[in-house]
Design a protein around this motif. Structure first.
Motif, short mmCIF file in Angstrom:
data_model
loop_
_atom_site.label_atom_id
_atom_site.label_comp_id
_atom_site.label_asym_id
_atom_site.label_seq_id
_atom_site.Cartn_x
_atom_site.Cartn_y
_atom_site.Cartn_z
N TYR A 5 -25.07 -31.10 -16.97
CA TYR A 5 -24.89 -30.19 -15.91
C TYR A 5 -24.62 -28.58 -16.66
CZ TYR A 5 -25.02 -29.44 -11.70
OH TYR A 5 -24.92 -28.26 -10.14
N TYR A 8 -31.19 -32.49 -14.18
CA TYR A 8 -30.76 -33.64 -12.72
C TYR A 8 -31.14 -34.84 -13.19
CZ TYR A 8 -29.84 -28.99 -10.71
OH TYR A 8 -29.07 -27.97 -9.99
N GLU A 62 -32.63 -33.88 -2.24
CA GLU A 62 -31.82 -32.35 -1.98
C GLU A 62 -33.32 -31.37 -2.80
OE1 GLU A 62 -29.33 -32.30 -5.33
OE2 GLU A 62 -27.95 -31.38 -4.54
N SER A 99 -32.81 -28.32 -4.74
CA SER A 99 -31.80 -27.23 -5.47
C SER A 99 -32.94 -25.90 -6.30
CB SER A 99 -31.36 -28.02 -6.80
OG SER A 99 -29.77 -27.43 -7.70
C1 AVJ Z 1 -23.49 -28.65 -6.10
C2 AVJ Z 1 -25.91 -28.55 -4.62
C3 AVJ Z 1 -24.69 -26.36 -6.41
O1 AVJ Z 1 -27.82 -28.65 -7.08
O2 AVJ Z 1 -26.91 -28.80 -9.02
C4 AVJ Z 1 -25.74 -31.76 -8.95
C5 AVJ Z 1 -25.34 -30.80 -6.83
N1 AVJ Z 1 -27.41 -32.43 -8.13
N2 AVJ Z 1 -26.79 -32.55 -9.70
C6 AVJ Z 1 -26.88 -28.40 -8.05
C7 AVJ Z 1 -26.37 -31.42 -7.48
C8 AVJ Z 1 -27.87 -33.30 -8.64
C9 AVJ Z 1 -25.43 -28.84 -7.44
N3 AVJ Z 1 -24.72 -28.24 -6.70
#
Ligand code: AVJ
Length: 334
Positions: A69, A219, A293, A295
């Protein structure tokens, strides 16, 4: 005023001391409404802002430390590498307004670079983490005036009095803007231009489009922390809404939607199953997905075009040597 940390309402007046219990009940009500609303849709969904209860916030901190990440790490390195130039371009004595107050470490870096500022106004719906971050930052920067606003930063319409008398700098880090669709991001930017006003500046962290070999593992990490983070939504339904989700009956999935330029996260039902919550029953087919989600990823040009169409003029964009993440400085002149 100097060194003060107190909670304020969106109109800038001091917040009445609402009990923690009343706040928790309100939060539970919002969550219940959002889950029932999202489960009535097809495909089913849960809004991603509900990831961040106490456990989810800790899990995100763990995600941010993962090798795969890159966003948190690379954004911090961009801030560190370019803080002197950022401070010079922004100029002195700006009131700093942070949307969705993220990692205090990045904010601290920015505040350190800006020098003495009249006030720091973090905006977040999570009252507890807001207070905690404000406490830590006031230790790091003695004498700093912190005026937290407990509200949804997409709905903030007014700022406290002190912010109206000075020029303002907005800060929106972590590519949280990626959670919004292009239309929502445009509406947010336009509202921020109105809120921050003529002559304001805005510093925004935005994740870049890149090869799937880098994007997907970010992710779907090898340790499975992102999977636990995603499944925590179901655990939270069990904890707060009396749900009986069997967490082993759902799997984490993250895919890249090429057409929309975004990572989409899902929870996939591994069998046909029936779940109860809030006195209702919901049946999930085998393979049925709950969308949790979005992104969105942007090229530098795409984000600058979106900003330009939403009331902001691009000043400069910084990108790391590996082209993983971008930091945009914008200005708003009517
Ligand atoms: C905090 C919304 C920027 O979208 O990368 C991290 C949340 N989701 N891993 C993203 C998230 C999965 C993150 N944000």
């Amino acid at each position: 005023m100097e060194g003060e940390v107190s909670l304020h309402l969106p109109d800038g007046s001091p917040a009445p001391s609402v009990s923690l219990r009343a706040r928790a009940e309100q939060a539970r009500g919002d969550f219940a409404e959002a889950v029932l609303g999202g489960f009535a849709l097809s495909p089913r969904s849960i809004p991603c802002r509900f990831f961040y209860d106490a456990i989810g916030s800790e899990l995100f901190e763990e995600i941010a430390k993962l090798e795969e990440y890159y966003p948190t790490r690379v954004e911090a390195s961009l801030l560190e590498a370019h803080r002197a130039e950022i401070a010079r371009r922004v100029g002195p004595s700006r009131v700093l307004i942070e949307f969705g107050s993220g990692s205090s470490r990045k904010t601290s870096l920015l505040i350190g670079a800006l020098g003495k500022i009249p006030a720091y106004i973090p905006i977040d719906i999570a009252a507890e983490s807001l207070k905690e971050a404000a406490g830590w930052l006031s230790e790091q920067h003695p004498g700093l005036t912190i005026l937290p606003l407990i509200t949804d930063f997409t709905k903030t319409r007014t700022l406290p009095e002190v912010a109206r008398r000075r020029k303002r700098l907005g800060f929106f880090s972590g590519s949280t803007i990626g959670n919004l669709t292009h239309e929502e991001a445009s509406a947010f930017l336009a509202n921020a231009a109105r809120l921050l006003g003529n002559g304001s500046a805005f510093l925004i962290g935005v994740d870049l489009k890149k090869p799937l070999s880098i994007l997907i593992p970010a992710y779907n990490d090898a340790k499975g922390i992102t999977a636990v983070f995603n499944l925590n939504l179901l655990a939270r339904i069990n904890r707060e809404l009396g749900g009986d989700f069997d967490l082993s009956g759902f799997a984490h999935d993250a895919v890249y939607n090429e057409e929309k330029g975004r990572i989409e996260m899902y929870l996939v039902s591994l069998s046909r199953q029936t779940v109860h919550l809030l006195g209702r029953r919901f049946t999930f087919a085998e393979g049925e997905r709950i969308h949790t989600e979005n992104s969105h990823k942007y090229t530098v040009k795409e984000f600058q075009a979106l900003a330009s169409a939403s009331g902001w003029q691009p000043v400069k964009a910084w990108v790391d040597p590996d082209h993983l993440f971008s930091l945009h400085l914008l200005q708003h002149h009517q």
